[in-house]
Write an enzyme that holds these catalytic residues in place. Structure first.
Site, mmCIF file in Angstrom:
data_model
loop_
_atom_site.group_PDB
_atom_site.id
_atom_site.type_symbol
_atom_site.label_atom_id
_atom_site.label_comp_id
_atom_site.label_asym_id
_atom_site.label_seq_id
_atom_site.Cartn_x
_atom_site.Cartn_y
_atom_site.Cartn_z
ATOM 1 N N HIS A 107 -21.830 24.563 92.179
ATOM 2 C CA HIS A 107 -20.700 25.033 91.372
ATOM 3 C C HIS A 107 -20.885 26.503 91.003
ATOM 4 O O HIS A 107 -19.986 27.333 91.198
ATOM 5 C CB HIS A 107 -20.593 24.156 90.114
ATOM 6 N N GLU A 108 -22.071 26.845 90.489
ATOM 7 C CA GLU A 108 -22.302 28.214 90.025
ATOM 8 C C GLU A 108 -22.344 29.217 91.186
ATOM 9 O O GLU A 108 -21.823 30.328 91.073
ATOM 10 C CB GLU A 108 -23.608 28.289 89.222
ATOM 11 N N HIS A 158 -18.938 30.061 92.251
ATOM 12 C CA HIS A 158 -18.391 31.121 91.391
ATOM 13 C C HIS A 158 -18.770 32.490 91.946
ATOM 14 O O HIS A 158 -17.970 33.437 91.919
ATOM 15 C CB HIS A 158 -18.950 30.991 89.972
ATOM 16 N N GLU A 179 -12.761 27.530 88.132
ATOM 17 C CA GLU A 179 -13.518 26.309 87.870
ATOM 18 C C GLU A 179 -13.239 25.238 88.921
ATOM 19 O O GLU A 179 -14.142 24.531 89.372
ATOM 20 C CB GLU A 179 -13.182 25.772 86.479
ATOM 21 N N GLU A 191 -23.064 14.528 86.639
ATOM 22 C CA GLU A 191 -23.469 13.201 86.150
ATOM 23 C C GLU A 191 -24.985 13.036 86.090
ATOM 24 O O GLU A 191 -25.506 12.225 85.320
ATOM 25 C CB GLU A 191 -22.831 12.101 87.010
ATOM 26 N N THR A 250 -25.592 14.400 79.387
ATOM 27 C CA THR A 250 -25.844 13.278 78.463
ATOM 28 C C THR A 250 -26.722 12.215 79.119
ATOM 29 O O THR A 250 -26.253 11.117 79.433
ATOM 30 C CB THR A 250 -24.523 12.653 77.974
ATOM 31 N N ASP A 269 -21.850 8.539 82.377
ATOM 32 C CA ASP A 269 -21.181 9.714 81.846
ATOM 33 C C ASP A 269 -21.243 10.850 82.862
ATOM 34 O O ASP A 269 -22.140 10.908 83.695
ATOM 35 C CB ASP A 269 -21.842 10.155 80.544
ATOM 36 N N HIS A 272 -11.441 24.957 81.231
ATOM 37 C CA HIS A 272 -12.161 23.737 81.613
ATOM 38 C C HIS A 272 -11.303 22.492 81.440
ATOM 39 O O HIS A 272 -11.596 21.451 82.024
ATOM 40 C CB HIS A 272 -13.445 23.597 80.784
#
Length: 777
Positions: free
Chosen positions: A324-325, A328, A348, A371, A375, A381, A421
């Site tokens: 993901h980063e 970017h 995003e 995931e 958390t 989650d 987001h």
């Protein structure tokens, strides 16, 4: 060729010359017919000259397509000329006016391997109605920025330059045109100690007003917890190999960056994030308990926090976060998204889409982001789910896009820079539907292969959205870019093009492909233009009549209301069959206007309309339930996606000749069973009873649902025979049958409620006009 409406003589001649090369070429104009926003087709002859020469010749040959201000001192400077993985070329220029660059003033020229121009996209300004000499000095603009952010927070104010910047809207007199106002601005870039975030400020060079600002730090999630007491510096200390071996976080970052590098290199020939082989630099263990990771445009590197152990584990462990980063970083070199509002949400979304591509095998089995590290003590989650954005609180349709309040400026800390987001769920869902297909808000999508989709998405990001400046790309422009990339790779007649069109139509952007078969759109709007009475529970009513017929597959209701206190209002929709659905129930909002579209995602009650007939009168009631505040009901509209259905007729008639005893309230029953499924459009009931006095009789038809329809209730004094056909077209008591399921047992009950006479039920029957829809029945 006659002059095209809105074009001047020179433009018309230029269009004629273009059509001589390719009669099928298409031109899409801006609202003022000043500039062709996009042209597609075969736009030039083959050439073996350099890419820049081919592009500049095309621009010069068709300069008269643009209705430009006379003597406009314009120049185009080459920004980049690259060849993609399929052999096509993409040349990007940046417009300058009197030497001053135009923010978002990019010109794209796309060229095939034969040297023919196949597409052209233009973001230039055609006139400069603004003085080009600044009244505010550079140092004064920097001082304005420092006052805004606090000089104690700024490490550097490194770069500043004059630019021409389009912002706000002006309406031309006597014309329904809304154009961006042009400003001469100082673009000031500031760098902060906290998070090393770069921020851009646009200060009007004549008035000193701050017109816009946005931050260019891109994070996996908006920062929740961190400590400013710990020292933070970049890039940090270089880790030798022996320390890398014992530092699992550093090793994970190192390995995952290699996987991402290999993906872009092996699939698209891209050499590092900038396609120039720059090293991939990352810093781990940034600050303490730091729940974030980001790409820094200024430092050109990745930064990973270790998390606090509760909300996050070390983010470098997750391949999808690293992917993901680094995506970017790719976007920062190509599309150059402004990290706010729609552009930030697209930044995003593209990062999420490629994170899914990179972290899955040939078959995508996991559409979740983060995931593995988010958390860790909550099983199941994740940060986001592209397959189901509402699962983690994101919208999946443009109707539920969260906008800034009027006059509100994007701010990363106050409103997530325009809720980037949150809103990224909309293009994320479009990407999922493009690949997996399905039915979303009534639109059917047939998905395409992952291999084709990732080529389309990469080409759209790096070529058709490539910009010479930071750009405020919109969702609609991203859709166009994807369609153009698909057209280059697979043409515009195939299933790939249809998949993209239908996927974006399903999230509310653009029209679906023409092969919708049996579905069509119905849109109605009424301008009520009435005040809303204060403290008036009965409210004001406005109705829309829909003459079209068919079954509803999707429904959207838009309202335009002004009110000084929106918590006073309740807005209710009444359907033609008598259902009532509350759209707004005394909810507060930041502003005083309710300009919103409701759909079945934001108002689950609207799902009850799915499968019902669209025909009839739809009523909106706006009620003010408290005193002291007043408002105005401007307009409302309703939009349906409707399924065409063929109407069929079914007839059943029986001759029971059953005795009807006198003074028997229970009476007799006769049954007709229908095995075929269908929604009732019209119902006819024939009934023949012989009786000395039909005023003693009551006849009731019980539908398969159990609902009772009274046909005859002790009427017809003096008559000895009841021979009649009842119909939904003439008898209101049969209307509840419309839109109901016809399959099942229909029961006729006949009772004589007075002593002394007997009769006979000789015959009865049903004639049903129905619609068959296997998706809902």
């Amino acid at each position: 060729m006659a002059n095209i409406v809105g074009l001047n003589e020179k433009q018309t001649k230029a269009v004629e010359r273009l059509k001589e090369i390719d009669p099928e070429s298409e031109i899409f104009w801006d609202s003022g017919m000043k500039i062709p926003k996009f042209i597609k087709g075969t736009l030039s002859r083959p050439s073996v000259k350099s890419l820049e020469e081919i592009a500049r010749k095309f621009l010069e040959d068709y300069r008269q397509l643009l209705d430009m201000q006379p003597e406009l001192d314009e120049s185009l400077k080459l920004f980049t000329a690259e060849t993609d993985f399929s052999g096509f070329h993409h040349v990007i220029f940046l417009q300058h006016i009197k030497g001053i660059p135009v923010f978002e003033g990019s010109v794209q020229v796309h060229i095939n391997p034969a040297g023919e121009v196949i597409a052209y996209k233009d973001f230039r300004v055609t006139e400069a109605p603004v003085a080009l000499e600044p009244k505010i000095k550079r140092e004064e603009a920097i001082a304005i920025v420092l006052r805004d952010i606090g000089s104690e927070h700024a490490v550097v104010v490194p770069r500043s330059k004059l630019m021409l910047f389009r912002n706000g809207e002006i309406q031309l007199p006597m014309k329904k045109l809304h154009l961006k106002k042009l400003h001469l601005v100082w673009q000031i870039e500031s760098i902060f100690a906290e998070g090393f975030a770069g921020k851009f400020h646009f200060i009007d060079a004549h008035t000193g007003e701050q017109l816009y600002k946005f931050s260019q730090i891109r994070s996996a999630i908006f920062r929740k917890t961190y400590t400013a007491k710990n020292e933070a510096f970049l890039p940090g200390e270089l880790l030798p190999e022996d320390q890398m071996a014992v530092d699992e976080v550093a090793r994970a970052a190192h390995e995952n960056m290699g996987i991402v590098y290999d993906y872009y290199k092996n699939n698209f020939g891209r050499d590092s994030y900038d396609n120039r082989g720059s090293p991939l630099v990352s810093t781990v263990h940034f600050q303490r308990n730091y729940n974030n990771s980001f790409w820094s445009d200024y430092h050109k590197q990745l930064v990973f926090g270790d998390g606090d152990g509760f909300r996050w584990r070390p983010m470098a462990f997750a391949l999808d976060i690293v992917a993901h980063e680094l995506t970017h970083a790719v976007a920062a070199q190509t599309a150059r998204f402004v990290y706010s509002e729609e552009a930030g949400a697209l930044d995003e979304s593209f990062a999420d889409v490629f994170a899914v591509f990179i972290s899955n095998g040939e078959k995508i089995t996991n559409w979740e982001i983060g995931e593995g590290v988010y958390t860790p003590f909550h099983a199941g989650d994740a940060l986001r789910d592209l397959s189901d954005p509402p699962r983690f609180g994101q919208p999946d349709h443009i109707d539920n896009y969260m906008r800034l309040a009027p006059g509100e400026i994007p701010d990363l800390h106050r409103n997530q820079a325009g809720y980037i987001h949150y809103n990224s769920g909309i293009p994320n869902k479009a990407a999922y539907l493009t690949i997996e297909g399905g039915t979303h808000y009534g639109i059917k999508i047939k998905g395409i292969s992952r291999a084709k989709a990732e080529k389309i998405y990469y080409l759209a990001l790096t070529a058709y959205m490539c910009s010479a400046t930071l750009s405020r790309w919109t969702f609609r422009e991203a859709r166009y870019a994807l369609l153009n990339a698909c057209r280059q790779l697979y043409g515009e007649k195939g299933s790939e093009y249809a998949a993209i069109k239908n996927a974006w139509a399903a999230v509310g952007l653009g029209k679906p492909a023409e092969d919708m078969m049996d579905r069509f759109l119905v849109e109605k709007e009424v301008f009520s233009g009435v005040p809303i009475p204060d403290l008036s529970p009965e409210g004001v009513l406005s109705s829309i009549y829909v003459p079209e017929d068919g079954l509803i597959k999707d429904i959207r209701v838009s309202v335009n209301i002004e009110h000084s206190y929106l918590r006073d209002l309740r807005i209710t929709l009444f359907t033609p069959v008598g259902k009532h659905i509350v759209l707004h129930n005394r909810l507060a909002r930041k502003d005083r206007s309710l300009l919103r579209t409701y759909n079945s995602g934001s108002v689950p009650g609207l799902r009850d309309c799915i499968g019902e007939r669209v025909w009839g009168k739809w009523i909106l009631m706006v009620a003010d339930l408290s005193k002291e505040n007043r408002g105005f009901f401007h307009s409302w509209g309703i939009k349906f996606l409707v399924q065409k259905v063929e109407k069929e007729e079914l007839k059943r008639e029986i001759f029971p000749f059953l005795k009807v005893p006198g003074n028997d309230p229970e009476g007799i029953e006769s049954l007709i069973e229908i095995e075929r499924r269908g929604k009732i459009v019209n119902l006819g009931v024939s009934l023949e009873i012989t009786h000395p006095s039909i005023v003693e009789l009551k006849a009731v038809l019980v539908m398969p649902s159990g609902e009772e329809l009274v046909l005859h209730n002790r009427a017809g004094n003096g008559r000895k025979y009841l021979k009649k056909t009842f119909s939904t077209e003439s008898d209101e008591n049969l209307l509840p049958a419309v839109n109901k399921e016809m399959k099942g047992v229909w029961t006729l009950k006949v009772a004589d409620q007075v002593e002394g006479n007997e009769g006979s039920l000789d015959s009865w029957g049903l004639c049903i006009i129905y619609e068959s829809d296997p998706e809902f029945l």
